[in-house]
Design a protein around this motif. Structure first.
Motif, PDB file in Angstrom:
ATOM      1  N   GLN A  28       0.829  -1.205   0.000  1.00  0.00           N
ATOM      2  CA  GLN A  28       0.000   0.000   0.000  1.00  0.00           C
ATOM      3  C   GLN A  28       0.865   1.257   0.000  1.00  0.00           C
ATOM      4  O   GLN A  28       0.549   2.237  -0.688  1.00  0.00           O
ATOM      5  CB  GLN A  28      -0.920  -0.003   1.217  1.00  0.00           C
ATOM      6  N   VAL A  29       1.945   1.245   0.771  1.00  0.00           N
ATOM      7  CA  VAL A  29       2.863   2.384   0.798  1.00  0.00           C
ATOM      8  C   VAL A  29       3.471   2.602  -0.587  1.00  0.00           C
ATOM      9  O   VAL A  29       3.552   3.734  -1.083  1.00  0.00           O
ATOM     10  CB  VAL A  29       3.980   2.165   1.847  1.00  0.00           C
ATOM     11  N   LYS A  30       3.895   1.523  -1.229  1.00  0.00           N
ATOM     12  CA  LYS A  30       4.491   1.629  -2.562  1.00  0.00           C
ATOM     13  C   LYS A  30       3.503   2.194  -3.570  1.00  0.00           C
ATOM     14  O   LYS A  30       3.844   3.086  -4.367  1.00  0.00           O
ATOM     15  CB  LYS A  30       4.975   0.255  -3.029  1.00  0.00           C
ATOM     16  N   ALA A  31       2.258   1.689  -3.528  1.00  0.00           N
ATOM     17  CA  ALA A  31       1.244   2.181  -4.459  1.00  0.00           C
ATOM     18  C   ALA A  31       0.975   3.663  -4.245  1.00  0.00           C
ATOM     19  O   ALA A  31       0.851   4.437  -5.207  1.00  0.00           O
ATOM     20  CB  ALA A  31      -0.046   1.371  -4.294  1.00  0.00           C
ATOM     21  N   PRO A  66       3.823   2.965  13.048  1.00  0.00           N
ATOM     22  CA  PRO A  66       2.554   3.692  12.915  1.00  0.00           C
ATOM     23  C   PRO A  66       2.736   5.174  12.606  1.00  0.00           C
ATOM     24  O   PRO A  66       1.983   5.739  11.799  1.00  0.00           O
ATOM     25  CB  PRO A  66       1.888   3.481  14.283  1.00  0.00           C
ATOM     26  N   ALA A  67       3.727   5.829  13.240  1.00  0.00           N
ATOM     27  CA  ALA A  67       3.945   7.261  12.982  1.00  0.00           C
ATOM     28  C   ALA A  67       4.330   7.488  11.521  1.00  0.00           C
ATOM     29  O   ALA A  67       3.923   8.479  10.904  1.00  0.00           O
ATOM     30  CB  ALA A  67       5.045   7.784  13.907  1.00  0.00           C
ATOM     31  N   PHE A  68       5.111   6.577  10.952  1.00  0.00           N
ATOM     32  CA  PHE A  68       5.492   6.684   9.545  1.00  0.00           C
ATOM     33  C   PHE A  68       4.262   6.552   8.649  1.00  0.00           C
ATOM     34  O   PHE A  68       4.076   7.330   7.704  1.00  0.00           O
ATOM     35  CB  PHE A  68       6.516   5.593   9.206  1.00  0.00           C
ATOM     36  N   LEU A  69       3.410   5.571   8.920  1.00  0.00           N
ATOM     37  CA  LEU A  69       2.222   5.359   8.097  1.00  0.00           C
ATOM     38  C   LEU A  69       1.280   6.554   8.158  1.00  0.00           C
ATOM     39  O   LEU A  69       0.711   6.969   7.137  1.00  0.00           O
ATOM     40  CB  LEU A  69       1.498   4.092   8.557  1.00  0.00           C
ATOM     41  N   THR A  70       1.131   7.123   9.340  1.00  0.00           N
ATOM     42  CA  THR A  70       0.277   8.305   9.479  1.00  0.00           C
ATOM     43  C   THR A  70       0.840   9.482   8.695  1.00  0.00           C
ATOM     44  O   THR A  70       0.101  10.216   8.029  1.00  0.00           O
ATOM     45  CB  THR A  70       0.136   8.678  10.967  1.00  0.00           C
ATOM     46  N   ALA A  71       2.168   9.647   8.742  1.00  0.00           N
ATOM     47  CA  ALA A  71       2.814  10.744   8.011  1.00  0.00           C
ATOM     48  C   ALA A  71       2.657  10.578   6.507  1.00  0.00           C
ATOM     49  O   ALA A  71       2.372  11.539   5.782  1.00  0.00           O
ATOM     50  CB  ALA A  71       4.290  10.828   8.388  1.00  0.00           C
ATOM     51  N   VAL A  72       2.835   9.348   6.022  1.00  0.00           N
ATOM     52  CA  VAL A  72       2.681   9.084   4.586  1.00  0.00           C
ATOM     53  C   VAL A  72       1.231   9.294   4.167  1.00  0.00           C
ATOM     54  O   VAL A  72       0.953   9.833   3.076  1.00  0.00           O
ATOM     55  CB  VAL A  72       3.142   7.653   4.250  1.00  0.00           C
ATOM     56  N   ASP A  73       0.304   8.892   5.013  1.00  0.00           N
ATOM     57  CA  ASP A  73      -1.120   9.077   4.715  1.00  0.00           C
ATOM     58  C   ASP A  73      -1.430  10.555   4.491  1.00  0.00           C
ATOM     59  O   ASP A  73      -2.104  10.923   3.511  1.00  0.00           O
ATOM     60  CB  ASP A  73      -1.954   8.531   5.869  1.00  0.00           C
ATOM     61  N   GLY A  80      -6.883   8.455   4.868  1.00  0.00           N
ATOM     62  CA  GLY A  80      -7.027   7.683   6.093  1.00  0.00           C
ATOM     63  C   GLY A  80      -6.742   6.202   5.944  1.00  0.00           C
ATOM     64  O   GLY A  80      -6.743   5.466   6.937  1.00  0.00           O
ATOM     65  N   LEU A  81      -6.475   5.741   4.718  1.00  0.00           N
ATOM     66  CA  LEU A  81      -6.231   4.312   4.491  1.00  0.00           C
ATOM     67  C   LEU A  81      -5.024   3.805   5.271  1.00  0.00           C
ATOM     68  O   LEU A  81      -5.100   2.798   5.980  1.00  0.00           O
ATOM     69  CB  LEU A  81      -6.018   4.049   2.996  1.00  0.00           C
ATOM     70  N   VAL A  89      -1.179  -2.318  12.522  1.00  0.00           N
ATOM     71  CA  VAL A  89       0.238  -2.607  12.730  1.00  0.00           C
ATOM     72  C   VAL A  89       0.589  -2.550  14.208  1.00  0.00           C
ATOM     73  O   VAL A  89       1.317  -3.394  14.725  1.00  0.00           O
ATOM     74  CB  VAL A  89       1.117  -1.628  11.922  1.00  0.00           C
ATOM     75  N   GLU A  90       0.068  -1.551  14.908  1.00  0.00           N
ATOM     76  CA  GLU A  90       0.361  -1.413  16.337  1.00  0.00           C
ATOM     77  C   GLU A  90      -0.159  -2.617  17.112  1.00  0.00           C
ATOM     78  O   GLU A  90       0.519  -3.133  18.009  1.00  0.00           O
ATOM     79  CB  GLU A  90      -0.276  -0.129  16.870  1.00  0.00           C
TER      80      GLU A  90
END
Length: 286
Positions: A28-31, A66-73, A80-81, A89-90
């Motif tokens: 998902q991050v890559k996409a 989680p902090a990384f995913l929130t920042a990328v979002d 919000g995905l 993840v947490e």
């Protein structure tokens, strides 16, 4: 004395599901990154990660924080995905966190109850004081090699152990580290620099004292190798040692007394905590 069962990776309950989740989140991050027109290097620069770290996350080889995913979002407008994925993840991290290798569980339980822990380290920084990247390098370098899921599990478990430094009341922690450990660039210069900065920060805690045994010390009481002394709450002091594929908890009073005397001598030959911090800061400046 116990021999480690390191012939193959651990397979704790739920580990496959957690690994699948991390791989799915990585995709998902890559996409999202590709849709936003960013390279791995560019995404790393905007989130405070290296290109290699972004690559590892996208391939599911590294735990996505989680902090990384929130920042990328927020950065890439994912609606919000990834923020929702951060919650999954947490939860997954908590499920994996306390699954120590079987041969280490007895020590880990004693350490969690400790009111005092004393380290003498000759090859690496003590696990309780390691950064995430430093710990990952240590486990990645293991032979026989560990699979990626086991490496990530052990890194997460090691970081979870460090929570005892922030509990109240915290254990008293003293560590004597050979100067050669500080000079060896485990993981490369950036990883080692981060580790030295972490040691400086830890040395400022009231319950932590870090001392360096200098290279100029011509002879010292620790020449037989590293060891740990710890005192569980309400119990007698005991020792712990590892050598290659053998680990041992030492409970014999005479042996523990000998280790304690040896540790006292080593501390006396090491630099004082303020001088040790000054040396670490000097190495950072260089």
């Amino acid at each position: 004395m116990a021999v480690r069962p390191d012939a193959g990776p651990e397979d704790p309950a739920g580990s496959d599901e957690v690994a699948d989740l991390f791989r799915a989140v990585g995709r998902q991050v890559k996409a999202a990154r590709e849709r936003g027109g960013l390279s791995q290097k560019e995404l790393g620069e905007r989130t405070g990660y290296s290109e290699e770290q972004i690559s590892s996350i996208e391939r599911g080889r590294r735990t996505p924080q989680p902090a990384f995913l929130t920042a990328v979002d927020e950065l890439l407008g994912c609606g919000g995905l990834l923020a929702v994925a951060a919650e999954d993840v947490e939860r997954a991290k908590k499920r994996r966190r306390l699954r120590h290798p079987e041969w280490f569980r007895d020590y880990a339980e004693l350490e969690a109850q400790a009111v005092e822990i004393c380290f003498y380290s000759t090859l690496t920084v003590p696990g309780l004081l390691q950064t995430e990247e430093y710990a990952r390098t240590v486990f990645t370098a293991r032979r026989p090699i560990l699979d990626e899921d086991t490496i990530e599990q052990r890194v997460s478990t090691r970081l979870a152990r460090q929570q005892i430094l922030a509990q109240w009341p915290p254990p008293v922690v003293t560590a004597v580290v050979e100067e050669s450990v500080l000079l060896r660039e485990i993981g490369g210069r950036l990883v080692q620099r981060g580790q030295l900065e972490h040691l400086v920060a830890l040395s400022q805690l009231r319950n932590v004292e870090i001392q360096v045994l200098p290279l100029a010390c011509e002879g010292h009481a620790g020449m037989e190798g590293p060891f740990i002394l710890l005192t569980p709450r309400g119990k007698s002091q005991l020792g712990y040692g590892e050598f290659q594929s053998v680990n041992r908890i030492i409970t014999d009073p005479d042996e523990v007394r000998m280790l304690a005397a040896r540790y006292g001598s080593i501390r006396g030959q090491a630099l004082t905590p303020p001088d040790s911090r000054a040396l670490i800061e000097k190495l950072l400046g260089e």
